[in-house]
Every structure is written in C-alpha cells, then in structure tokens.
Design an enzyme around this catalytic site. Structure first.
Site, PDB file in Angstrom:
ATOM      1  N   GLU A   1      -0.501  -8.781   4.907  1.00  0.00           N
ATOM      2  CA  GLU A   1      -0.519  -8.973   6.389  1.00  0.00           C
ATOM      3  C   GLU A   1      -1.588  -8.955   7.089  1.00  0.00           C
ATOM      4  O   GLU A   1      -1.805  -9.322   8.367  1.00  0.00           O
ATOM      5  CB  GLU A   1       0.599  -7.930   6.704  1.00  0.00           C
ATOM      6  CG  GLU A   1      -0.317  -6.196   7.022  1.00  0.00           C
ATOM      7  CD  GLU A   1      -0.230  -5.685   5.807  1.00  0.00           C
ATOM      8  OE1 GLU A   1      -0.822  -4.377   5.942  1.00  0.00           O
ATOM      9  OE2 GLU A   1      -0.017  -6.331   4.628  1.00  0.00           O
TER      10      GLU A   1
ATOM     11  N   HIS B   1      -3.339  -5.847   1.030  1.00  0.00           N
ATOM     12  CA  HIS B   1      -2.516  -6.062   2.232  1.00  0.00           C
ATOM     13  C   HIS B   1      -2.507  -7.581   2.682  1.00  0.00           C
ATOM     14  O   HIS B   1      -3.249  -8.234   3.255  1.00  0.00           O
ATOM     15  CB  HIS B   1      -3.396  -5.465   3.354  1.00  0.00           C
ATOM     16  CG  HIS B   1      -3.281  -3.737   3.346  1.00  0.00           C
ATOM     17  ND1 HIS B   1      -2.381  -3.091   4.192  1.00  0.00           N
ATOM     18  CD2 HIS B   1      -4.080  -3.012   2.548  1.00  0.00           C
ATOM     19  CE1 HIS B   1      -2.384  -1.970   3.952  1.00  0.00           C
ATOM     20  NE2 HIS B   1      -3.283  -1.777   2.851  1.00  0.00           N
TER      21      HIS B   1
ATOM     22  N   CYS C   1       0.928  -1.241  -0.275  1.00  0.00           N
ATOM     23  CA  CYS C   1      -0.011   0.173  -0.017  1.00  0.00           C
ATOM     24  C   CYS C   1       0.958   1.346   0.172  1.00  0.00           C
ATOM     25  O   CYS C   1       1.514   1.474  -0.934  1.00  0.00           O
ATOM     26  CB  CYS C   1      -0.780  -0.052   1.126  1.00  0.00           C
ATOM     27  SG  CYS C   1      -2.545   1.071   1.144  1.00  0.00           S
TER      28      CYS C   1
END
Length: 227
Positions: A196, A194, A86
C-alpha cells in the site's frame, strides 16, 4: 467491490490502505473499528500495519481477541480475500489463519527501507497481475518481521505453493527468505512488506498496486462476469 480496513488501537497504516483502495484502485472502502462484529457487507478485508495495542505481549497477540477478528475468521471461511500487511500479518499468524510466527529481526533493529521481492506464485488472487519470478520494489518497516516456521511447516508451504513472495536479499533473517504466504485455500495473504506504500509513482513507485488490482480482478471474474 467494497473493502474494509480494520482499525485497531495503534494502527498507523490504515490511511495508506484507504488511499490505495479509494484513490488508486477506485473502489469503495470503509474504516472499520476493531469492535465491529459483522463484516458481511464487505467483499475483502484488509488488516493494516502499525503497533496494535502497543505490541504488548507479542505483536498481534492482543488484537487476535478483537471482535472484528471473529468476523475476519468467518470471512476467511467464506473464501473472501483477507490481506494482512506487517502488523496485519502478525495478527493473522496469532489468530491461526496463517502458520508460523514473526520474531525479532535477526539484527535486533527496526528497519525502514525499500527491498526487492520475488513473486514466487502468481496464481493466487493477490498476485495474478504479476509475472512469476518478477522482481518488485516494496517498502518494509518492521522490527519483528523475521518469519519462522518449523521444517514440516516449511515443507508444506513449499509443496502447496503457499509462498507468495520471497526477499531477493533477506533483510531480517526470515526462514527461506519468506516475505509473504497464503493459506492453503489461497484467500488469506500475509506479508511483511507494504504494497500500500507503493501504489503511486509520486510516492516512489507503484509496484505494489498489482496486489490490489489482482484482488479486484478475481472478484470481478467471480461475481461480475458470472452474474
């Protein structure tokens, strides 16, 4: 393996990155403030999402001048894995480590939802644990995720197999549905979604964990098996 999560003023996904590495991958990880000039002790560098420096001027435009980014440049030249997610992707582009630019979403709105990605290249150090053309569910949260590059750059990305991920249904207008790319050397990955945030089934899915498992596998094969 030891990871560094670079923290800029305005980063807000650093905790998610830290959790993914420490709690899910089981590896050593440090938060590293943006003024750090030496990253030699780390095997991989992670640039998290957020709004570094408030996204003033352009997303990532100020962060590129941080002391830590000079060290990130050095780490990239050494072949260490660099992952920017991002805002981290935006910083990598602004720093010249990846080609292209990230613009305002086509609909001019901030978007926060889970999207489907297709794994275009599973031969990188970030995607080796996926199957080619595998479709995975990964969250997005961005207002400036519209990837753009000129025709010559797009041709080069395609010819060099540098497109790691594409959107199944393009949410932001990115050219050629691009969601993530690697550099020519293959050790720098930038992606808007994302991974994560998708490392634990309790959080809604774990299909992003393979990005980090791929990094670890590559490192072990290079530095442990051959030791």
């Amino acid at each position: 393996m030891k990871f560094a999560v670079i923290v800029f003023p305005g980063s807000n996904c650093d905790v998610d990155m830290f959790h993914a590495i420490k709690d899910e991958l089981g590896e050593e990880v440090d938060y590293v403030w943006h003024d750090r000039e030496n990253l030699d002790e780390y095997d991989a560098i992670l640039l998290p999402g957020g709004f570094s420096y408030g996204d003033y001027l352009r997303c990532g435009a100020i962060s590129r001048f941080a002391n830590a980014m000079k060290a990130v440049q050095k780490a990239a030249e050494q072949g260490k894995p660099i992952l920017g997610v991002c805002n981290g992707f935006q910083i990598l582009v602004e720093s010249g480590l990846l080609p292209g630019a990230l613009m305002r979403n086509e609909n001019l709105k901030f978007m926060c939802r889970t999207v489907q990605l297709r794994v275009e290249n599973n031969e990188t150090m970030f995607t080796s644990q996926y199957e080619k053309n595998e479709v995975i569910n990964i969250p997005i949260a961005h207002g400036e995720g519209n990837y753009y590059c000129d025709e010559a750059t797009l041709k080069q990305l395609e010819e060099n197999n540098q497109i790691a991920f594409r959107y199944v249904e393009n949410p932001n207008g990115s050219v050629s549905d691009i969601a993530g790319i690697v550099n020519e050397k293959g050790n720098v990955l930038g992606m808007m979604p994302h991974p994560e945030r998708a490392v634990d089934e309790l959080l809604g899915g774990a299909e992003g964990l393979k990005v980090f498992q791929s990094i670890l596998k590559q490192w072990r094969e290079t530095y442990v098996v051959n030791a």
